[in-house]
Write an enzyme that holds these catalytic residues in place. Sequence first.
Site, PDB file in Angstrom:
ATOM      1  CB  THR A  58     100.701  82.930  68.966  1.00  0.00           C
ATOM      2  OG1 THR A  58     100.075  83.717  67.941  1.00  0.00           O
ATOM      3  CG2 THR A  58     102.175  83.281  69.030  1.00  0.00           C
ATOM      4  N   GLY A  59      98.453  80.747  67.496  1.00  0.00           N
ATOM      5  CA  GLY A  59      96.995  80.663  67.334  1.00  0.00           C
ATOM      6  C   GLY A  59      96.355  79.441  67.969  1.00  0.00           C
ATOM      7  CG  ASP A  60      91.807  78.159  69.108  1.00  0.00           C
ATOM      8  OD1 ASP A  60      92.068  78.012  70.312  1.00  0.00           O
ATOM      9  OD2 ASP A  60      90.814  77.673  68.532  1.00  0.00           O
ATOM     10  CB  ALA A 118      99.354  76.564  66.462  1.00  0.00           C
ATOM     11  CE  LYS A 119      97.459  79.306  71.940  1.00  0.00           C
ATOM     12  NZ  LYS A 119      97.338  80.408  72.888  1.00  0.00           N
ATOM     13  NE  ARG A 129     100.927  92.567  63.862  1.00  0.00           N
ATOM     14  CZ  ARG A 129     101.010  93.297  62.746  1.00  0.00           C
ATOM     15  NH1 ARG A 129     100.514  92.850  61.623  1.00  0.00           N
ATOM     16  NH2 ARG A 129     101.565  94.480  62.765  1.00  0.00           N
ATOM     17  CG  ASP A 176      87.787  68.697  54.296  1.00  0.00           C
ATOM     18  OD1 ASP A 176      87.509  68.147  55.385  1.00  0.00           O
ATOM     19  OD2 ASP A 176      86.932  69.178  53.548  1.00  0.00           O
ATOM     20  CG  HIS A 177      89.264  68.659  60.468  1.00  0.00           C
ATOM     21  ND1 HIS A 177      88.474  69.709  60.066  1.00  0.00           N
ATOM     22  CD2 HIS A 177      88.610  68.081  61.495  1.00  0.00           C
ATOM     23  CE1 HIS A 177      87.398  69.747  60.829  1.00  0.00           C
ATOM     24  NE2 HIS A 177      87.452  68.772  61.714  1.00  0.00           N
ATOM     25  CG  ASP A 184      82.279  76.559  59.537  1.00  0.00           C
ATOM     26  OD1 ASP A 184      83.493  76.827  59.448  1.00  0.00           O
ATOM     27  OD2 ASP A 184      81.768  76.015  60.537  1.00  0.00           O
ATOM     28  CG  HIS A 239      84.229  69.634  56.851  1.00  0.00           C
ATOM     29  ND1 HIS A 239      85.571  69.669  56.579  1.00  0.00           N
ATOM     30  CD2 HIS A 239      84.038  70.544  57.844  1.00  0.00           C
ATOM     31  CE1 HIS A 239      86.173  70.545  57.381  1.00  0.00           C
ATOM     32  NE2 HIS A 239      85.263  71.093  58.155  1.00  0.00           N
TER      33      HIS A 239
END
Length: 489
Positions: free
Chosen positions: A14-16, A18-19, A46, A177-178, A235, A240
């Site tokens: 349901t996360g960011d 994923a969407k 959850r 690592d995108h 971060d 990266h």
Amino acid sequence: IDEKKALITIFGGTGDLAKRKLYPSLYRLYRKGYLNKHFAVIGTARREWSDAFYREVVIESVGDLAESPAHVAEFASHFYYQAHNVTDTEHYDKLKELSETLDAQYHLDGNRVFYLAMAPSFFGTITEHIKTQHLLTDHGYRHLVIEKPFGHDYESATVLNEQIRKVFEEDEIYRIDHYLGKEMIQNISAVRFANTLFESLWNNRYIENVQVTLSEALGVEERGGYYETSGALLDMVQNHVLQVISLLVMEPPIKLTDAEIREEKIRALRSIRVMASNEVNDYFVRGQYGPSETDPTLKGYRQEEHVAPDSTTETFVAGKIMVDNFRWKGVPFYIRTGKRMKERGTQINIHFKNVPMNLFSNEDQENLCPNILTIFIQPTEGFSMRLNAKKVGQGLHTNPIKLEYLNPTDKGLNTPEAYEKLILDCLNGDSTNFTHWDEVALSWKFVDVIQDTWKQNQPDFPNYASGTMGPACSDELLAKNGHKWFWNE
Ligand code: BG6
């Protein structure tokens, strides 16, 4: 096109992430035929959602990419939702049941991808349960995909790794690592190893310095809570930035296979000089953005949501990385990354040394402009090369000129999304563009010295205004060596 058969279970469905990234990328793979009839996705989190509601969310996240409403609905019909509490053993039994039903229904041959797109504190618990509750099949493959952060220092990363390795072999683990999925990052190897022109000069005899800039215009947005625990060093630099450096630094691999490339990247990371703590301030500087001086809508970091009003979290890092090997001895690799900088852009600038003697007399400068190769990573994609040519007219004066190739996919229309490529790699069992544990470990060892030293000194923040290229100490860092940041407009 060879259809990939797999059951993909997404923890954090349901996360960011994923969407924003996973569902659209899966849809692109579906559109191209890599995913077709024989795949299914289980989303877990959850919240109590129905399959119908979940499919609506998936359809919405695909947005404009949809070929037609019927096509995207057909795609979404492969998605199933299961509410899940990651510490509750019984819930894994339900997941197993659903997995087996879907495997039989879609003929998935036992292939499993477990995608952990959620808070890292649960990675260990989830993988352990995957094993004890028998979610691993005895036929087909099992791939574990994990998002960063992989620990918060070397020690915690080691603990996490040990937990995961109790269940999955190293070659079954896909640490994302995108940046490694980005078209132009993958192009670094092509520039280097497919062009005599560059590979023959790719060393300390011809290169003066290398500059890597990853600048973002956005601030922390709604991620203040996470960012307060990380900062720019963890971060961006630990992952990266060091990955990009390893691709620039590595020796030519024997072949372009995952094992060979990985070996060279690990050797590259091993040759990066780890600083002593009393050297850190000579090599690395940090910054935090304050409000903009011109645009009242741009707040300072300390005024952002979920950020402490006296936060000492850095939103900018610049550093000088030295590589101690024959090829690179003495060449500084300057890196900088930050939020709320002047513009969004990632570029690599290779500054070549000047010719031994300047034969030309230019009124405005004593030296020739250095040759600079720019690799534009994003949003512009392409290359540019700065050369010197004769100024038109009387006399022998020179002018810098620019040879440029910008990808026609500049608008990002045809370039596959990083996530799309990485998910397909994972379905193909190709781990070239994922980070091996040895790389993670070496990166942490380098970064730990910096974070430990910084924790001992209070920074004087904020020290750069929103919408600028970072604090003055970043320019001073290069000036010490007679260098200057270059930004290819
Ligand atoms: C992520 C960081 O890994 O990379 C973010 O967590 C950052 O803070 C993002 O914004 C940048 O990625 P990209 O692809 O937009 O350059």
